[in-house]
Design a protein around this motif. Structure first.
Motif, PDB file in Angstrom:
ATOM      1  N   PRO A 175       2.675   1.835  -5.550  1.00 14.26           N
ATOM      2  CA  PRO A 175       1.846   1.235  -4.493  1.00 14.26           C
ATOM      3  C   PRO A 175       0.364   1.289  -4.840  1.00 14.26           C
ATOM      4  O   PRO A 175      -0.076   2.096  -5.673  1.00 14.26           O
ATOM      5  N   PRO A 205       6.099  12.000  -1.859  1.00 10.43           N
ATOM      6  CA  PRO A 205       5.213  11.506  -2.916  1.00 10.43           C
ATOM      7  C   PRO A 205       3.966  12.359  -3.090  1.00 10.43           C
ATOM      8  O   PRO A 205       3.341  12.332  -4.153  1.00 10.43           O
ATOM      9  N   THR A 206       3.597  13.114  -2.047  1.00  8.13           N
ATOM     10  CA  THR A 206       2.376  13.913  -2.138  1.00  8.13           C
ATOM     11  C   THR A 206       2.615  15.241  -2.846  1.00  8.13           C
ATOM     12  O   THR A 206       1.692  16.042  -2.981  1.00  8.13           O
ATOM     13  N   GLN A 217      -4.439   7.515  -6.575  1.00 13.29           N
ATOM     14  CA  GLN A 217      -5.203   7.098  -5.404  1.00 13.29           C
ATOM     15  C   GLN A 217      -6.701   7.311  -5.622  1.00 13.29           C
ATOM     16  O   GLN A 217      -7.520   6.473  -5.239  1.00 13.29           O
ATOM     17  N   ASN A 270       0.278  11.242  -8.266  1.00 13.02           N
ATOM     18  CA  ASN A 270       0.095  10.253  -7.207  1.00 13.02           C
ATOM     19  C   ASN A 270      -1.279  10.390  -6.556  1.00 13.02           C
ATOM     20  O   ASN A 270      -1.893   9.396  -6.167  1.00 13.02           O
ATOM     21  N   SER A 291      -3.389   0.941  -2.619  1.00  9.90           N
ATOM     22  CA  SER A 291      -4.030   0.765  -1.310  1.00  9.90           C
ATOM     23  C   SER A 291      -5.427   0.182  -1.392  1.00  9.90           C
ATOM     24  O   SER A 291      -6.021  -0.155  -0.363  1.00  9.90           O
ATOM     25  N   TYR A 319       4.671   1.935   1.543  1.00  9.83           N
ATOM     26  CA  TYR A 319       5.742   2.645   0.836  1.00  9.83           C
ATOM     27  C   TYR A 319       6.294   3.780   1.692  1.00  9.83           C
ATOM     28  O   TYR A 319       7.517   3.984   1.768  1.00  9.83           O
ATOM     29  N   TYR A 320       5.412   4.525   2.352  1.00  7.73           N
ATOM     30  CA  TYR A 320       5.875   5.614   3.208  1.00  7.73           C
ATOM     31  C   TYR A 320       6.773   5.064   4.330  1.00  7.73           C
ATOM     32  O   TYR A 320       7.796   5.671   4.678  1.00  7.73           O
ATOM     33  N   THR A 330       0.840  -1.193   0.000  1.00 10.76           N
ATOM     34  CA  THR A 330       0.000   0.000   0.000  1.00 10.76           C
ATOM     35  C   THR A 330       0.876   1.244   0.000  1.00 10.76           C
ATOM     36  O   THR A 330       2.096   1.182   0.189  1.00 10.76           O
ATOM     37  N   TRP A 331       0.237   2.396  -0.175  1.00 10.52           N
ATOM     38  CA  TRP A 331       0.977   3.648  -0.080  1.00 10.52           C
ATOM     39  C   TRP A 331       1.550   3.816   1.324  1.00 10.52           C
ATOM     40  O   TRP A 331       2.661   4.315   1.494  1.00 10.52           O
TER      41      TRP A 331
END
Length: 437
Positions: free
Chosen positions: A305, A208-209, A218, A214, A307, A184-185, A180-181
């Protein structure tokens, strides 16, 4: 460099974007009931414009020379500009109904030029002069605005995740594979902590944000678009705040590449400066990454990723497209050139993946794919189960929103703005753009 063109034009300062947007109309096409044909005996001259660098210009010179050998009655004048000057020049031409016959188009500008009436309806030419059987219908649909086809994609790319496996090996951290994101974080934090412990300036990734793409992925995984066809956003203030706040822990802990370091290495990125071990971006960026990193580095391309289980977040993006100007006096000749540049084996062999992975299977089969290009081709084939329908063509003014999103991301990472302040500013900008649709 000497070009073979007899009409090489330079960009000039000119009218503002509003001059083009203010034009009204719709795409025009061949008269109803007519079948577009090319008279092989009629001597015609058409203009063709593209953006790029000297390497791409030489490739186009070579390709146009082959085209003119095959079509001795068609003379092609090339108009080549650097990317920074390209759209300013097109705006001036469109405002005066003087666009070149064949225009290399970008998805971000397609709606703007289509709705202003600057582009020809290509439907009569598809399957007749411009062959489309070798192009995936989903990719082909990217050129449709308001149910009218005004552009034909010549290449594709998709969003992916690049990893610098050399840096990861040096730090002793396993490469991110999938998850998931949030996973990844957490992985970014692990890599950054390993870099700090080793005393080297290596982080797991940039924020990433900071990239609207990205956020779009999502939203698509959740069943929404960034913007619908009519400009309606697929998110509210709360959802955007949630996105920007999702890496606040890593941001506050210094586990993302510092914005100051990013600024110091520009025009390179943190990834091709070996500051970041990962980067989510378009897959055709890989060649530039490798060239800038230099020898001694290996990179890997994986899916980003996800989610939402079975989410259809990815899509094949038309990285470049061709359109015909509605003011063209020789649309059949222009369509013949487009067909050659998109579909011909000669074009595939000459360009390879310089313009992106060829959208036409015919051209792609003739392209000599180097190792990285083959990796990208394999990657795009591997994500088939995550591909959804292409999003609506970007709204007019999307370019300014894209830039605003990037600027606010920088402010967040410099620590000069809160998430709530960033959300307020973005929605203020978005309200202006959307209300003008």
């Amino acid at each position: 460099m000497k070009f073979r063109s007899r009409k090489l034009m330079a960009g000039t300062a000119g009218v503002a974007l509003a001059a083009l947007v203010g034009l009204t109309g719709c795409a025009s096409g061949a008269p109803a009931g007519t079948q577009p044909t090319l008279d092989p005996d009629e001597e015609v001259s058409i203009t063709f414009t593209f953006w790029g660098n000297d390497v791409r210009a030489e490739l186009y010179n070579e390709a146009i020379a082959v085209f003119e050998e095959q079509h001795p009655n068609i003379d092609v004048d090339i108009i080549f500009l650097a990317p920074t000057d390209y759209w300013e020049k097109r705006q001036i031409e469109a405002a005066g109904s003087g666009l070149p016959d064949v225009v290399t188009m970008d998805l971000a500008y397609l709606r703007q030029y289509s709705q202003s009436g600057s582009l020809l309806d290509l439907e009569p030419y598809l399957g007749t002069i411009i062959q489309t059987d070798a192009i995936d219908p989903q990719v082909l649909s990217a050129g449709v605005v308001d149910d009218v086809t005004t552009a034909v994609p010549l290449s594709t790319n998709s969003w992916g995740m690049f990893l610098n496996t050399t840096l990861l090996d040096q730090l002793g951290v396993e490469a991110f594979t999938d998850g998931t994101w949030e996973d990844y974080y957490d992985w970014i934090a692990e890599v950054s902590d390993a870099g700090k412990a080793a005393g080297v300036d290596v982080w797991g990734g940039v924020d990433p944000t900071g990239r609207i793409e990205n956020f779009e992925l999502q939203l698509r995984a959740e069943g929404d678009n960034l913007f619908d066809e009519d400009g309606t956003p697929g998110f509210d203030e709360e959802r955007l705040a949630e996105f920007w706040d999702s890496v606040s822990t890593q941001r506050d802990a210094g586990q993302l590449v510092p914005q100051q370091r990013i600024a110091e290495v520009q025009p390179l990125t943190a990834f091709d400066s070996a500051l970041s071990a990962s980067d989510a971006t378009w897959d055709n960026t890989g060649a530039g990454f490798l060239a800038n990193l230099g020898e001694g580095y290996d990179i890997q391309l994986i899916a980003p990723p996800l989610s939402v289980e079975d989410g259809k977040d990815l899509y094949l993006k038309a990285s470049q497209m061709y359109s015909i100007a509605s003011n063209s006096e020789h649309p059949a000749a222009a369509a013949t050139l487009i067909d050659f540049l998109i579909n011909s084996p000669e074009s595939g062999e000459i360009f390879g993946t310089n313009r992106g992975l060829p959208a036409s299977e015919t051209a792609r089969e003739s392209a000599d794919l180097d190792e990285l290009s083959q990796t990208i081709a394999d990657y795009e084939a591997s994500i088939a189960d995550r591909l959804g329908a292409a999003p609506p063509v970007p709204i007019v003014g999307y370019g300014s929103l894209h830039e605003k999103f990037r600027e606010l991301g920088e402010e967040l990472n410099f620590g000069t703005m809160t998430v709530d302040e960033a959300v307020t500013q973005f929605f203020a900008e978005m309200d202006v753009v959307v209300s003008s649709q």
